[in-house]
Design an enzyme around this catalytic site. Structure first.
Site, mmCIF file in Angstrom:
data_model
loop_
_atom_site.group_PDB
_atom_site.id
_atom_site.type_symbol
_atom_site.label_atom_id
_atom_site.label_comp_id
_atom_site.label_asym_id
_atom_site.label_seq_id
_atom_site.Cartn_x
_atom_site.Cartn_y
_atom_site.Cartn_z
ATOM 1 N N ASN A 99 0.828 -1.205 0.000
ATOM 2 C CA ASN A 99 0.000 0.000 0.000
ATOM 3 C C ASN A 99 0.864 1.258 0.000
ATOM 4 O O ASN A 99 1.973 1.295 0.558
ATOM 5 C CB ASN A 99 -1.005 0.001 1.160
ATOM 6 C CG ASN A 99 -0.419 -0.238 2.524
ATOM 7 O OD1 ASN A 99 0.651 -0.829 2.658
ATOM 8 N ND2 ASN A 99 -1.121 0.191 3.550
ATOM 9 N N VAL A 100 0.335 2.277 -0.654
ATOM 10 C CA VAL A 100 1.021 3.565 -0.808
ATOM 11 C C VAL A 100 0.015 4.654 -0.458
ATOM 12 O O VAL A 100 -0.896 4.941 -1.248
ATOM 13 C CB VAL A 100 1.544 3.752 -2.247
ATOM 14 C CG1 VAL A 100 2.279 5.091 -2.372
ATOM 15 C CG2 VAL A 100 2.469 2.601 -2.655
ATOM 16 N N GLU A 101 0.161 5.232 0.722
ATOM 17 C CA GLU A 101 -0.806 6.220 1.188
ATOM 18 C C GLU A 101 -0.428 7.624 0.717
ATOM 19 O O GLU A 101 0.615 7.825 0.060
ATOM 20 C CB GLU A 101 -0.910 6.131 2.723
ATOM 21 C CG GLU A 101 -1.444 4.769 3.150
ATOM 22 C CD GLU A 101 -1.640 4.614 4.651
ATOM 23 O OE1 GLU A 101 -1.164 5.481 5.420
ATOM 24 O OE2 GLU A 101 -2.284 3.615 5.041
ATOM 25 N N CYS A 144 -4.247 0.851 -2.240
ATOM 26 C CA CYS A 144 -4.118 -0.421 -1.547
ATOM 27 C C CYS A 144 -3.012 -1.260 -2.189
ATOM 28 O O CYS A 144 -2.646 -1.061 -3.363
ATOM 29 C CB CYS A 144 -5.426 -1.200 -1.611
ATOM 30 S SG CYS A 144 -6.684 -0.661 -0.434
ATOM 31 N N GLU A 178 -3.149 -4.200 -3.270
ATOM 32 C CA GLU A 178 -3.639 -4.940 -4.439
ATOM 33 C C GLU A 178 -3.602 -4.073 -5.701
ATOM 34 O O GLU A 178 -3.472 -4.595 -6.809
ATOM 35 C CB GLU A 178 -5.059 -5.448 -4.169
ATOM 36 C CG GLU A 178 -5.154 -6.502 -3.070
ATOM 37 C CD GLU A 178 -5.276 -5.911 -1.666
ATOM 38 O OE1 GLU A 178 -4.969 -4.712 -1.479
ATOM 39 O OE2 GLU A 178 -5.696 -6.647 -0.764
ATOM 40 N N CYS A 225 -9.862 -5.786 1.120
ATOM 41 C CA CYS A 225 -11.073 -4.968 1.207
ATOM 42 C C CYS A 225 -11.954 -5.241 -0.014
ATOM 43 O O CYS A 225 -11.534 -5.883 -0.991
ATOM 44 C CB CYS A 225 -10.714 -3.490 1.307
ATOM 45 S SG CYS A 225 -10.082 -2.760 -0.221
ATOM 46 N N CYS A 228 -10.683 -4.193 -3.414
ATOM 47 C CA CYS A 228 -9.546 -4.996 -3.871
ATOM 48 C C CYS A 228 -9.974 -6.403 -4.272
ATOM 49 O O CYS A 228 -9.348 -7.015 -5.130
ATOM 50 C CB CYS A 228 -8.458 -5.010 -2.812
ATOM 51 S SG CYS A 228 -7.689 -3.385 -2.691
HETATM 52 N N1 THU Z 1 -5.235 -1.851 2.693
HETATM 53 C C1 THU Z 1 -4.683 -2.534 1.640
HETATM 54 O O1 THU Z 1 -3.602 -2.185 1.151
HETATM 55 N N2 THU Z 1 -5.364 -3.589 1.151
HETATM 56 C C2 THU Z 1 -6.530 -4.084 1.665
HETATM 57 O O2 THU Z 1 -7.128 -4.987 1.084
HETATM 58 C C3 THU Z 1 -7.042 -3.540 2.923
HETATM 59 C C4 THU Z 1 -6.497 -2.202 3.289
HETATM 60 C C5 THU Z 1 -4.523 -0.680 3.186
HETATM 61 C C6 THU Z 1 -5.181 0.622 2.857
HETATM 62 C C7 THU Z 1 -4.596 1.543 3.917
HETATM 63 O O3 THU Z 1 -3.344 2.028 3.439
HETATM 64 C C8 THU Z 1 -4.349 0.613 5.092
HETATM 65 O O4 THU Z 1 -4.437 -0.715 4.590
HETATM 66 C C9 THU Z 1 -5.352 0.773 6.234
HETATM 67 O O5 THU Z 1 -6.659 0.675 5.761
#
Ligand code: THU
Length: 130
Positions: free
Chosen positions: A45-47, A56, A58, A89, A92
């Site tokens: 994940n890259v916020e 996310c 994925e 999620c 994804c």
């Molecule tokens: N996140 C993912 O990368 N994939 C998922 O399927 C669930 C959530 C990340 C998004 C965010 O950066 C962090 O988890 C917290 O929600």
């Protein structure tokens, strides 16, 4: 018939999870998947400071899949910071379904589980061609 090395996928997912950029949630995620030609693709994940723009893990995996030549996803492992299997999620699940369909296997605490169970009665490319 392609062999699924679940331990390798788990290792790859944990390795890329360490590269996650998650300064806001502090919830790093890593995901790795086997492609039908035998290669492994992965993502983290890259916020973003604009929270809603975060990507996310994925998303990164699917981007890497297409950028490295495409193909169908056969098996995937998603992990949290402890290396525990993580439930993707909803968005994804849809991303993974597009590139693996109902037969894509996702590792869960109950073992490998097909997308037909993870995302039942999914909307997908077939719906657009009817
Ligand atoms: N996140 C993912 O990368 N994939 C998922 O399927 C669930 C959530 C990340 C998004 C965010 O950066 C962090 O988890 C917290 O929600």
């Amino acid at each position: 018939m392609i062999t699924i090395d679940w331990d390798r996928l788990h290792l790859e997912a944990k390795a890329i999870m360490l590269n996650a950029y998650a300064p806001y949630s502090k919830f790093p995620v890593g995901v790795a998947a086997l492609v039908d030609d035998g290669r492994i693709v992965s993502g983290c994940n890259v916020e973003n400071a604009s929270y809603g723009l975060g990507l996310c893990a994925e998303c990164g995996l699917v981007s890497n899949l297409i950028a490295s030549g495409g193909g169908r996803l056969i098996a995937a492992v998603c992990v949290d910071s402890n290396g525990e299997f993580l439930s993707p999620c909803g968005r994804c699940r849809q991303l993974l379904f597009e590139h693996g369909g109902n037969d894509l296997l996702l590792m869960t605490p109950d073992g490998p589980t097909p997308m037909s169970v993870i995302l039942p009665w999914a909307f997908g490319p077939d719906n657009l061609s009817s």
